[in-house]
Design a protein around this motif. Structure first.
Motif, PDB file in Angstrom:
ATOM      1  N   UNK A 277       0.843  -1.196   0.000  1.00 53.81           N
ATOM      2  CA  UNK A 277       0.000   0.000   0.000  1.00 53.81           C
ATOM      3  C   UNK A 277       0.882   1.252   0.000  1.00 53.81           C
ATOM      4  N   UNK A 278       1.921   1.251   0.847  1.00 54.31           N
ATOM      5  CA  UNK A 278       2.833   2.395   0.899  1.00 54.31           C
ATOM      6  C   UNK A 278       3.487   2.620  -0.457  1.00 54.31           C
ATOM      7  N   UNK A 279       3.922   1.537  -1.091  1.00 48.52           N
ATOM      8  CA  UNK A 279       4.572   1.663  -2.394  1.00 48.52           C
ATOM      9  C   UNK A 279       3.596   2.135  -3.460  1.00 48.52           C
ATOM     10  N   UNK A 280       2.348   1.747  -3.338  1.00 47.98           N
ATOM     11  CA  UNK A 280       1.339   2.200  -4.292  1.00 47.98           C
ATOM     12  C   UNK A 280       1.217   3.719  -4.244  1.00 47.98           C
ATOM     13  N   UNK A 281       1.200   4.261  -3.027  1.00 47.05           N
ATOM     14  CA  UNK A 281       1.122   5.719  -2.870  1.00 47.05           C
ATOM     15  C   UNK A 281       2.426   6.363  -3.337  1.00 47.05           C
ATOM     16  N   UNK A 282       3.523   5.794  -2.934  1.00 50.48           N
ATOM     17  CA  UNK A 282       4.834   6.394  -3.185  1.00 50.48           C
ATOM     18  C   UNK A 282       5.273   6.236  -4.629  1.00 50.48           C
ATOM     19  N   UNK A 283       4.990   5.056  -5.211  1.00 48.95           N
ATOM     20  CA  UNK A 283       5.610   4.766  -6.499  1.00 48.95           C
ATOM     21  C   UNK A 283       4.777   4.124  -7.591  1.00 48.95           C
ATOM     22  N   UNK A 284       3.433   4.022  -7.392  1.00 47.42           N
ATOM     23  CA  UNK A 284       2.672   3.279  -8.404  1.00 47.42           C
ATOM     24  C   UNK A 284       1.395   3.958  -8.879  1.00 47.42           C
ATOM     25  N   UNK A 285       0.680   4.546  -7.984  1.00 41.24           N
ATOM     26  CA  UNK A 285      -0.674   4.997  -8.280  1.00 41.24           C
ATOM     27  C   UNK A 285      -0.690   6.004  -9.417  1.00 41.24           C
ATOM     28  N   UNK A 286      -1.584   5.802 -10.376  1.00 47.06           N
ATOM     29  CA  UNK A 286      -1.643   6.709 -11.519  1.00 47.06           C
ATOM     30  C   UNK A 286      -0.419   6.506 -12.400  1.00 47.06           C
ATOM     31  N   UNK A 288       2.891   6.482 -11.513  1.00 39.43           N
ATOM     32  CA  UNK A 288       4.108   6.305 -10.722  1.00 39.43           C
ATOM     33  C   UNK A 288       4.054   6.953  -9.346  1.00 39.43           C
ATOM     34  N   UNK A 289       2.846   7.175  -8.853  1.00 38.71           N
ATOM     35  CA  UNK A 289       2.708   7.669  -7.480  1.00 38.71           C
ATOM     36  C   UNK A 289       3.414   8.994  -7.257  1.00 38.71           C
ATOM     37  N   UNK A 290       3.868   9.195  -6.020  1.00 38.89           N
ATOM     38  CA  UNK A 290       4.499  10.474  -5.672  1.00 38.89           C
ATOM     39  C   UNK A 290       5.808  10.672  -6.434  1.00 38.89           C
ATOM     40  N   UNK A 294       6.754  13.725  -9.153  1.00 44.73           N
ATOM     41  CA  UNK A 294       7.916  14.615  -9.079  1.00 44.73           C
ATOM     42  C   UNK A 294       8.842  14.458 -10.268  1.00 44.73           C
ATOM     43  N   UNK A 295       9.250  13.237 -10.500  1.00 45.72           N
ATOM     44  CA  UNK A 295      10.332  13.029 -11.462  1.00 45.72           C
ATOM     45  C   UNK A 295       9.844  13.115 -12.904  1.00 45.72           C
ATOM     46  N   UNK A 296       8.665  12.574 -13.177  1.00 42.70           N
ATOM     47  CA  UNK A 296       8.170  12.629 -14.565  1.00 42.70           C
ATOM     48  C   UNK A 296       7.249  13.809 -14.798  1.00 42.70           C
TER      49      UNK A 296
END
Lengths: 429, 437
Positions: A277-286, A288-290, A294-296
């Motif tokens: 769940x944390x990774x989904x928010x940080x790095x996956x959702x939509x 690439x997440x948070x 930022x990066x893209x």
């Protein structure tokens, strides 16, 4: 077979929809009916993989797995290919880290033939010497390609830095140039004789099947099989206590790829769901997440950037992966670390958490639409001993995760001062 | 008998059957609906008849960039909103730009179909193309191009493609040339969007769990009021005949050499298309319809080049296009062997077919393989929608409907004729990538 699944999800592998059959030799069979198209998928796994490779011969298990496909006592490689492909089927054997993987896809009417050939490959391989030479050469060429690929080399370097070069999780499953060059024909035969057998192995068969008929057939083909096994202790690894970083120079490239990551949980661990769940928010959702945001989205630095969680029998990984212009690596890394710090210091918002939960739960029917998807889900549940009710209770487990859980796992596993960074691409100087 | 129950197919084939409903709105939007009740999900696609085929100098890559911008906001759904809204209901989404079309899709729980329809109707005409977002996407797309350029095979394909095709817009890569990516302006992109993104240039495809006539009413609510616009007159230079063999040699990093050979193909509606597909299957294996790839180890080129140790890998491709494109053959040279050897062995296999054609058995095998691939391709409603949309914009439903029959009709004489006509040295563009570490 009717099931007690939630109404909104049609295919749900669960204790009352998966037919289980255990052979006395330790092999287990899991069957799921899906009659939407007249096709089937077979996912098999035996407990022998690259973790069983001897130290000087990384890649041996993978080469051996490939050799099983190269001819049996009754069928040459050419005959196998002709028979399988002439009906539009696929049968592949490949080496994994802990597993020898068997994959097959066919029209339902050809399942019998496919299972018969798989049984031959596993129990009566012929090991033709000319095929060994060809397979070894093909493997070396593929390793040659891989060593020139920035994405692959970033990933391989990351694992080596995190686990150590001689750890069972620290070397590539296919081996490297030196180790594969050393592997001999006799090595492959001995490895098979020492390690390949049915114990704790599994077959998952999904599709337009009649379970009773499949069990009868599998019984005839596999129940008399006896053989050795491979058991390996995976040594514990300490997480890095500082930054461990390496740049693999590959010239003549337009982009650098990197993996930035940490040690994380085994697959069967109470923190697995909070981490996902944390990774989904940080790095996956939509997109690439948070970190994607930022990066893209905001900085336009990368076409691909996402967070990834891997779990196995021993400690897994949690990482960020991206491909960026060679002069933007540090900027991208810094942005990701800022998001790590944020995840550790501030609880995620209720909205972000709800979004991630809804995504993980709501996407299940789509993941379980095809025979491939269903078979993969069952294979995981069995392989990692998660229980056949694992998916049935996925919604509960995901909904139970709180912002405090997310913050706790971020603080436990992510660290802005201690991580592994592997970069592959043109020289940074 | 076997291990399967005999099953009634629940309308799950790629061919058109009575489950397909076609509606044309007065604004020109073509709507294709197919009910498939295997799971409570729907797949919603919008296809635009615009791709790299519609691009000229200075604007190469515009269609692909416009595709990116369609995720970057309208007034109603600002940048990032779309991704979040679809993801939060458990949907999956993506888009693709190709030579002949640009397509957008989302597959999501059936109860959320309104979200998909609203978003697609909105971004068809209301995409904002905010200059700040355009600049962000500029570097993202340059990054995508760099990711491709990291692969020697991409570099070789680009070189072979624009050597084989000199005049027709198919010659440039869909992602566009680097200088165009650096210089195209927001207004260039917006103009491209306004030219081609209009209901009378689009096809809406919906598959999955719904009631057809109820869905028709829903679609009208979202799309019927969108105004059509006149379409630009498209001037496409037809590729002139090739007058002799062309060769290119690239040198670069790494340790592995590659060989690619391209010939001129025919358009999907040409009478030689299906014999080409059959010959391609015999040479390099039958290709999947999105339901999973298959291996090609019993194919002529695998047996002639990989089984003999010259190549580590061999692939081939020919596919349906609006205008004639290329027929590709690609090889990974095994260590210890040379591009010369691989190319020579390739021609030997081609010359065998010129002389002897293929066997009836190989034709029968191809028919079975293609049949199986159709079945695999029907497993997902997303993939079924994909093929309906593809056929609508590139060929026709009748073409898709008759695909298996057309394959079955191909004879050994057809195959030989096609080999002799198209697979000739003087029609070839040969590319070598030579690795120099």
């Amino acid at each position: 077979m009717k099931s007690t699944q939630p109404a909104w999800i049609r295919n749900m592998p669960a204790p009352d929809t998966v037919v289980v059959h255990r052979f006395p030799n330790g092999l287990q069979l899991y069957l799921y009916e899906n009659h939407s198209v007249p096709a089937v998928v077979v996912n098999g796994a035996l407990r022998v993989g690259s973790v069983c490779d001897p130290p000087e011969k990384y890649g041996l298990a993978t080469l051996m797995a490939g050799m099983l496909r190269r001819g049996t006592r009754s069928h040459s490689f050419t005959q196998l290919n002709e028979q399988i492909e002439s009906v539009g089927a696929t049968v592949e054997l490949s080496g994994g880290r802990h597993a020898l993987d068997i994959y097959a896809k066919a029209l339902a009417e050809d399942l019998d033939m496919v299972l018969t050939l798989i049984a031959e490959m596993l129990q009566e391989p012929a090991f033709p010497e000319d095929e060994f030479q060809r397979l070894k050469q093909q493997t070396l060429t593929r390793i040659q390609e891989r060593d020139n690929d920035t994405h692959s080399m970033a990933y391989i370097t990351f694992r080596r830095l995190l686990y150590g070069a001689t750890h069972p999780y620290g070397h590539p499953v296919t081996g490297n140039r030196e180790s594969v060059s050393r592997i001999t024909y006799d090595d492959v035969r001995s490895f098979y004789n020492q390690h390949v057998g049915p114990q704790n192995g599994q077959f998952v068969i999904v599709g337009d099947i009649d379970p009773v008929d499949v069990i009868t057939r599998m019984d005839a083909l596999f129940s008399q099989w006896h053989g050795p096994s491979c058991s390996v202790q995976i040594p514990n690894v300490q997480p890095p206590s500082a930054v461990r970083s390496e740049h693999v120079t590959i010239t003549d490239k337009a982009q650098s790829d990197f993996v930035l990551g940490w040690l994380c949980v085994p697959r069967k661990h109470p923190d697995w769901t909070p981490v996902v769940v944390a990774n989904t928010i940080w790095g996956r959702f939509g997109m690439g997440g948070r970190i994607g945001e930022q990066v893209r989205e905001k900085q336009g630095l990368a076409y691909y950037v996402y967070g990834s969680v891997e779990g196995n029998f021993a400690a897994g990984t949690w990482s960020a992966v991206a491909g960026v212009s060679p002069d933007k690596v540090q900027q991208a890394v810094d942005s990701i670390l800022v998001e790590v710090q944020r995840l550790r210091e501030e609880p995620v918002t209720a909205q972000e958490l709800a979004d991630a939960q809804e995504f993980l739960i709501g996407s299940m029917p789509i993941r379980l639409e095809t025979n491939e998807g269903i078979a993969a889900a069952i294979s995981d549940m069995v392989w990692y001993d998660l229980g056949l009710d694992y998916l049935l209770h996925l919604e509960d487990r995901v909904r139970k995760v709180t912002p405090e859980d997310v913050q706790r796992v971020a603080q436990t596993y992510l660290d802005v001062d201690a991580y592994v960074l592997a970069v592959a691409g043109p020289s940074p100087y | 008998m076997g291990l399967s129950r005999s099953v009634r197919s629940s309308g799950s084939t790629l061919s058109v059957d009575s489950n397909l409903t076609r509606v044309h709105l007065t604004n020109g939007l073509v709507v294709l609906l197919k009910e498939i009740h295997t799971a409570p999900v729907v797949s919603v696609w919008v296809w635009y008849r615009v791709g790299s085929r519609n691009e000229s100098y200075g604007r190469t890559g515009a269609s692909h960039w416009v595709e990116h911008m369609l995720f970057k906001g309208t007034e109603k759904y600002p940048a990032g909103a779309y991704d979040r809204l679809i993801s939060r209901v458990g949907g999956v989404f993506n888009a693709m730009t190709w030579m002949d079309y640009t397509a957008y899709f989302q597959t999501l729980p059936a109860s959320h179909v309104d979200l998909a329809l609203d978003i697609e109707a909105d971004r068809m005409v209301n995409s904002v193309f905010d200059p700040v977002e355009v600049e962000r996407e500029r570097t993202v797309i340059i990054s995508e191009r760099s990711m491709n350029e990291n692969r020697p095979t991409f570099l070789l394909t680009e070189e072979v493609q624009n050597t084989a095709i000199k005049a027709h817009p198919y010659h440039h890569e869909i992602i566009g040339w680097p200088s165009d990516l650096r210089t195209m302006t927001r207004d260039d992109l917006y103009e491209h969007y306004r030219m081609y993104y209009t209901p009378n240039n689009a096809v809406l495809v919906i598959t999955g769990s719904f009631d057809t006539w109820e869905m028709v009413e829903r679609v009208k609510r979202y799309f019927a009021h969108l105004a059509p616009r006149p379409l630009p007159r498209l001037s496409i230079t037809a590729e002139p005949p090739q007058r002799g063999e062309r060769r290119v040699v690239l040198r670069g990093g790494g340790d592995t050499h590659y060989v690619q050979v391209a010939f001129h193909a025919v358009s999907a509606t040409h009478e030689d298309f299906f014999p080409m597909v059959v010959l391609d299957a015999v040479l390099g294996g039958a290709k999947s319809f999105g339901g999973g790839g298959t291996t090609n180890r019993s194919s002529r080129l695998y047996r002639g080049l990989v089984a003999t140790g010259l190549a580590a890998d061999v692939g081939s491709w020919v596919g349906p296009t609006i205008d004639p494109y290329l027929w590709w053959f690609d090889f990974t040279v095994n260590e210890g062997h040379s591009p010369e050897e691989v190319e020579a062995a390739f021609w030997k296999e081609i010359e065998r077919i010129h002389a002897e054609s293929v066997s009836a058995q190989e034709l029968e095998k191809t028919r079975k393989q293609v049949r199986a691939h159709f079945v695999y391709g029907s497993e997902s409603i997303t993939n079924q929608a994909r093929w309906l949309g593809f056929a609508e914009v590139v060929t026709s439903q009748a073409w898709l409907d008759s695909y298996l029959d057309r394959i079955a009709e191909v004879t050994v004489e057809d195959v030989q004729r096609v080999a002799q006509t198209y697979l000739r040295r003087d029609q070839a563009t040969v590319g070598w990538y030579i690795a120099e570490r």
